[in-house]
Design a protein around this motif. Structure first.
Motif, PDB file in Angstrom:
ATOM      1  N   SER A 457       0.801  -1.088   0.093  1.00 41.02           N
ATOM      2  CA  SER A 457      -0.015   0.051   0.012  1.00 41.02           C
ATOM      3  C   SER A 457       0.920   1.275  -0.017  1.00 41.02           C
ATOM      4  O   SER A 457       1.448   1.495   1.085  1.00 41.02           O
ATOM      5  N   MET A 458       1.030   1.876  -1.209  1.00 40.24           N
ATOM      6  CA  MET A 458       1.909   3.033  -1.135  1.00 40.24           C
ATOM      7  C   MET A 458       1.202   3.977  -2.117  1.00 40.24           C
ATOM      8  O   MET A 458       0.670   3.936  -3.278  1.00 40.24           O
ATOM      9  N   PHE A 459       1.131   5.329  -1.885  1.00 36.24           N
ATOM     10  CA  PHE A 459       0.236   6.396  -2.669  1.00 36.24           C
ATOM     11  C   PHE A 459       1.301   7.621  -2.723  1.00 36.24           C
ATOM     12  O   PHE A 459       1.909   8.007  -1.844  1.00 36.24           O
ATOM     13  N   ASP A 460       1.495   7.945  -3.995  1.00 34.76           N
ATOM     14  CA  ASP A 460       2.378   9.123  -4.158  1.00 34.76           C
ATOM     15  C   ASP A 460       1.735  10.174  -4.918  1.00 34.76           C
ATOM     16  O   ASP A 460       0.678   9.819  -5.899  1.00 34.76           O
ATOM     17  N   LYS A 461       1.800  11.560  -4.601  1.00 34.28           N
ATOM     18  CA  LYS A 461       1.203  12.490  -5.105  1.00 34.28           C
ATOM     19  C   LYS A 461       2.132  13.717  -5.318  1.00 34.28           C
ATOM     20  O   LYS A 461       2.916  13.701  -4.486  1.00 34.28           O
ATOM     21  N   MET A 462       2.332  14.049  -6.781  1.00 38.22           N
ATOM     22  CA  MET A 462       3.368  14.874  -7.046  1.00 38.22           C
ATOM     23  C   MET A 462       2.517  16.189  -7.935  1.00 38.22           C
ATOM     24  O   MET A 462       1.767  15.816  -8.553  1.00 38.22           O
ATOM     25  N   LYS A 485      -0.171  14.438 -10.028  1.00 37.63           N
ATOM     26  CA  LYS A 485      -0.058  13.296 -10.515  1.00 37.63           C
ATOM     27  C   LYS A 485      -0.320  12.411  -9.424  1.00 37.63           C
ATOM     28  O   LYS A 485       0.432  12.347  -8.188  1.00 37.63           O
ATOM     29  N   HIS A 486      -1.321  11.476  -9.348  1.00 35.93           N
ATOM     30  CA  HIS A 486      -1.768  10.594  -8.217  1.00 35.93           C
ATOM     31  C   HIS A 486      -1.862   9.065  -8.722  1.00 35.93           C
ATOM     32  O   HIS A 486      -2.262   8.791  -9.733  1.00 35.93           O
ATOM     33  N   TYR A 487      -0.684   8.526  -7.862  1.00 34.18           N
ATOM     34  CA  TYR A 487      -0.560   7.102  -8.403  1.00 34.18           C
ATOM     35  C   TYR A 487      -0.561   6.107  -7.214  1.00 34.18           C
ATOM     36  O   TYR A 487       0.299   6.498  -6.086  1.00 34.18           O
ATOM     37  N   THR A 488      -1.131   5.033  -7.178  1.00 35.41           N
ATOM     38  CA  THR A 488      -0.931   4.050  -6.161  1.00 35.41           C
ATOM     39  C   THR A 488      -0.992   2.472  -7.059  1.00 35.41           C
ATOM     40  O   THR A 488      -1.898   2.631  -7.805  1.00 35.41           O
ATOM     41  N   PRO A 489      -0.086   1.542  -6.870  1.00 34.48           N
ATOM     42  CA  PRO A 489      -0.261   0.480  -7.373  1.00 34.48           C
ATOM     43  C   PRO A 489      -1.503  -0.629  -6.948  1.00 34.48           C
ATOM     44  O   PRO A 489      -2.009  -1.502  -7.363  1.00 34.48           O
ATOM     45  N   ASN A 490      -2.018  -0.063  -5.554  1.00 33.40           N
ATOM     46  CA  ASN A 490      -2.976  -0.713  -4.894  1.00 33.40           C
ATOM     47  C   ASN A 490      -3.617  -0.008  -3.934  1.00 33.40           C
ATOM     48  O   ASN A 490      -3.038   0.147  -2.758  1.00 33.40           O
ATOM     49  N   ARG A 547      -4.580  -9.238  -5.830  1.00 37.00           N
ATOM     50  CA  ARG A 547      -5.764  -8.808  -6.031  1.00 37.00           C
ATOM     51  C   ARG A 547      -5.667  -7.310  -5.695  1.00 37.00           C
ATOM     52  O   ARG A 547      -5.941  -6.675  -4.700  1.00 37.00           O
ATOM     53  N   THR A 548      -5.365  -6.700  -6.662  1.00 36.05           N
ATOM     54  CA  THR A 548      -4.959  -5.247  -6.647  1.00 36.05           C
ATOM     55  C   THR A 548      -5.990  -4.297  -7.368  1.00 36.05           C
ATOM     56  O   THR A 548      -6.655  -4.504  -8.264  1.00 36.05           O
ATOM     57  N   HIS A 549      -6.068  -2.825  -6.796  1.00 38.62           N
ATOM     58  CA  HIS A 549      -6.960  -1.884  -7.320  1.00 38.62           C
ATOM     59  C   HIS A 549      -5.982  -0.702  -7.624  1.00 38.62           C
ATOM     60  O   HIS A 549      -5.630  -0.065  -6.594  1.00 38.62           O
ATOM     61  N   GLY A 550      -5.351  -0.537  -8.772  1.00 38.70           N
ATOM     62  CA  GLY A 550      -4.423   0.458  -8.973  1.00 38.70           C
ATOM     63  C   GLY A 550      -5.168   1.744  -9.446  1.00 38.70           C
ATOM     64  O   GLY A 550      -6.080   1.783 -10.221  1.00 38.70           O
ATOM     65  N   VAL A 551      -4.567   2.792  -9.111  1.00 40.94           N
ATOM     66  CA  VAL A 551      -5.258   4.183  -9.520  1.00 40.94           C
ATOM     67  C   VAL A 551      -4.160   5.034 -10.331  1.00 40.94           C
ATOM     68  O   VAL A 551      -2.863   5.291  -9.659  1.00 40.94           O
ATOM     69  N   GLN A 585      -7.960   3.607 -13.741  1.00 40.57           N
ATOM     70  CA  GLN A 585      -8.142   2.527 -12.733  1.00 40.57           C
ATOM     71  C   GLN A 585      -7.970   1.173 -13.147  1.00 40.57           C
ATOM     72  O   GLN A 585      -8.556   0.952 -14.248  1.00 40.57           O
ATOM     73  N   GLU A 586      -7.194   0.224 -12.507  1.00 42.44           N
ATOM     74  CA  GLU A 586      -7.265  -1.082 -13.076  1.00 42.44           C
ATOM     75  C   GLU A 586      -7.316  -2.077 -12.040  1.00 42.44           C
ATOM     76  O   GLU A 586      -6.948  -1.813 -10.842  1.00 42.44           O
ATOM     77  N   ILE A 587      -8.302  -3.024 -12.033  1.00 49.88           N
ATOM     78  CA  ILE A 587      -8.418  -4.134 -10.970  1.00 49.88           C
ATOM     79  C   ILE A 587      -8.348  -5.528 -11.539  1.00 49.88           C
ATOM     80  O   ILE A 587      -8.658  -5.925 -12.473  1.00 49.88           O
ATOM     81  N   LYS A 588      -7.141  -5.914 -10.732  1.00 51.46           N
ATOM     82  CA  LYS A 588      -6.417  -7.221 -11.135  1.00 51.46           C
ATOM     83  C   LYS A 588      -6.680  -8.139 -10.045  1.00 51.46           C
ATOM     84  O   LYS A 588      -6.648  -8.069  -8.958  1.00 51.46           O
ATOM     85  N   VAL A 589      -7.046  -9.491 -10.705  1.00 51.39           N
ATOM     86  CA  VAL A 589      -7.272 -10.525  -9.561  1.00 51.39           C
ATOM     87  C   VAL A 589      -6.503 -11.647 -10.234  1.00 51.39           C
ATOM     88  O   VAL A 589      -7.023 -12.116 -11.396  1.00 51.39           O
TER      89      VAL A 589
END
Length: 640
Positions: A457-462, A485-490, A547-551, A585-589
């Motif tokens: 769980s990591m969230f970056d905002k630039m 820029k808002h980015y999180t892999p999950n 099981r990720t929800h990326g933004v 947004q990507e949801i991968k299972v």
């Protein structure tokens, strides 16, 4: 042959010697007189100069040409010397040199035809330093009516030495010396500073503090007015107050700072706070431009000069239906109070201290055990079975990845706490400002990194922004641009789902398995997961990594404003603003996810609730939007 008498010869030699000695003395006197005459003639040479703000080296060159004197000096001495302005006509050499060396850290000496430059000697005065003596100061603190102020603070400025007034207002404090300054303060009264001096008894009267009513706030369309002149409720927050404790969102920093403004901070990772004014979501206005696709999350706190909150429909009526619920007016920084180039770097770090409380789970009983095979049920949830008393039970061994008879013990009583990781928020801002006579330019870069308490769980905002203004006579031009820029892999899945670790571990999990042994969550890579269960609950590490929800979100906004002052009381403003966003947004299972047991909420091949297919799934969502705003304002402010 002639013979000379010896006595006669002696007399002859003596007369010659005296004569010779006399001649030598006369010659020496003549040479000394000639030397003194030559020296006097040299020093009496006349010099004419007309130099302004010239160096000593240049002055020496002119004097040498006129007199023939040679100057002896070093480059270091010339660097120390001040510029010289001299205007003389037919002056003596000494007079000219005295003028040139006046106020200089140098002096000179004349030797024959040479002027030798030397360092000026500074007399050092030996000072006797006496050690100041400590002084005990006593007194009484009262208000203007003579009433004592018990609890008033009395401190020695610049030190941690302090005391408080007693019930009758009296106090006693020992300070370093007579130069110490007492700082006296009390709630509701103006703070006073008093130099101790020769006083040992000081009675201090505090005056009631008067609140200033001339505070200027930004109202609708960016117009600045005095708060006391408004007929509606408005409250301002200074930008410095938002930079003391910086979180992920500016909205969180507004908690408790504005009456009527409710900030609902979410406990979910990367979730933005919900901001409401009297139960409604307000309009966001940046530098006078309302934006439809931006939130306070998109503005770094270091870029904010001030925030004004307009409450109710009256305060923001000029914005029409968009401002019916109030408005949050943000004014960004564009310049600096100091002229020239300035660079500022601001960094802060915060670390999570964990949950205030975690539900305590029972650790006495495990799962149901099949008495025929002595195997616990891997397909069942909960902990309603046999006691965890060390008996031999066939269990799943995550290391050998097989069923194995082992002592049945509460090895997973602290599974949820062991699953948590150290969370933190890093906030860094770098700004460069150029302030000139006609205007200013400011560029800023901001990076926020938020690590959640769950794995992966990591969230970056630039944020990159640039803004400035320019004023030429009656015309003013200002502009701002910003990219986010808002980015999180999950970001994870929260709420009432079978995949939130808190829900799975604290509600449905048994304490008979140690979560730390399951970090290797694959039994067959990309096929079958390594889990203590065979249905219902996934391996929590499988949920976080497979099981990720990326933004991935991009936001851009910009504004341009032109203002012309026709008269001191009449001006016109043309302003335009634009913002746009793209939210991917990507949801991968991965294959191997267990199908949940909640038939009421089951969605075949769904992705966010119970009922996922074990075959895996992939979903992609893309949202885009933009908004524009244009204003033409003519404003007059004339006192009648």
């Amino acid at each position: 042959m002639h013979f000379i008498d010896c006595c006669s010869l002696l007399r002859l030699n003596r007369r010659g010697y005296v004569k010779t000695l006399l001649i030598m003395k006369l010659t020496a006197i003549f040479l000394l007189a000639l030397s003194l005459t030559a020296s006097a003639a040299g020093n009496a040479q006349r010099v004419s100069l007309a130099e302004k703000n010239a160096s000593l080296e240049k002055i020496f060159g002119v004097i040498k040409k006129q007199t023939g004197y040679t100057f002896v000096y070093t480059e270091n001495q010339i660097r120390k010397a001040n510029k010289v302005s001299v205007s003389v006509n037919d002056a003596s050499l000494e007079q000219v040199l005295d003028l040139c060396f006046a106020g200089q850290p140098l002096s000179y000496t004349v030797l024959n035809k040479m002027v030798v430059v030397k360092e000026r000697q500074v007399a050092v005065t030996k000072q006797v330093v006496s050690t100041p003596l400590a002084i005990q100061v006593t007194g009484r603190i009262t208000n203007e009516q003579g009433d004592p102020l018990p609890g008033a603070s009395i401190s020695e400025k610049g030190t941690g030495n302090m005391t408080a007034a007693r019930e009758d207002g009296s106090f006693a404090l020992t300070v370093a010396d007579a130069r110490s300054v007492l700082v006296v303060s009390f709630v509701g009264y103006a703070t006073r500073e008093i130099v101790v001096g020769a006083q040992t008894t000081i009675n201090i009267v505090l005056s009631a503090a008067t609140a200033s009513m001339d505070e200027v706030v930004v109202t609708a369309f960016g117009i600045k007015r005095q708060e006391k002149a408004l007929g509606y409720s408005v409250q301002g927050v200074d930008g410095d107050d938002l930079q003391k404790v910086k979180g992920v969102d500016v909205g969180t920093s507004l908690t408790g700072k504005v009456a009527g403004l409710m900030v609902r901070n979410s406990t979910e990772f990367s979730a933005a706070p919900d901001i409401q004014i009297r139960g409604e979501n307000p309009l966001l206005v940046i530098d006078g431009v309302p934006y439809g696709n931006m939130t306070l999350r998109d503005i770094p706190s270091d870029d904010i000069e001030s925030i004004s909150v307009l409450k109710g429909a009256t305060a923001s009526a000029l914005y029409g239906f968009r401002g019916a619920s109030g408005a949050i007016m943000v004014t960004t920084k564009k310049g600096s109070a100091r002229k020239g180039l300035s660079v500022t770097f601001n960094s802060s770090s915060m670390f999570t201290a964990g949950f205030l409380a975690i539900p305590e789970l029972q650790s006495s009983f495990g799962r149901v055990v099949n008495t025929a095979t002595n195997t616990y049920a891997r397909s069942a949830d909960g902990a309603w079975g046999v006691p965890l008393d060390g008996r031999e039970v066939v269990q799943w061994d995550p290391v050998s990845k097989s069923l194995k008879a082992m002592p049945y013990l509460p090895v997973g009583a602290n599974n949820f706490e062991n699953f948590l990781e150290q969370g933190y928020v890093l906030n860094n801002n770098l700004s460069v400002v150029q302030q000139g006579e006609l205007g200013s330019l400011r560029a800023s870069a901001n990076w926020v990194k938020n690590k959640g308490q769950y794995p992966n769980s990591m969230f970056d905002k630039m944020t990159y922004s640039v803004g400035g203004d320019m004023k030429i006579n009656k015309f003013t031009l200002s502009s701002t641009m910003a990219y986010n820029k808002h980015y999180t892999p999950n970001k994870g899945f929260s709420g009432y789902t079978g995949y939130d670790p808190m829900y799975a571990l604290l509600i449905w999990s048994a304490p008979d398995w140690d979560l730390r042994d399951y970090k290797d969550y694959w039994m067959v890579p990309n096929e079958v997961q390594n889990s203590s269960y065979t249905s219902g609950n996934n391996n929590p590490y499988f949920d976080r990594y497979e099981r990720t929800h990326g933004v991935n979100k991009d936001i851009f906004n910009g504004s341009l404003s032109m203002n012309y002052d026709f008269t001191p009381w009449l001006k016109a403003t043309v302003r335009t603003g634009y913002d746009t966003y793209s939210n991917r947004q990507e949801i991968k299972v991965s294959k191997g996810s267990f199908q949940g047991a909640g038939s009421a909420t089951m969605i075949v091949n769904g992705t966010e609730v119970w009922g996922e297919s074990q075959k895996g799934s992939y979903n992609l969502g893309l949202g885009r939007g933009y908004s524009t705003n244009n204003d033409l304002l003519v404003s007059a402010n004339q006192k009648v």
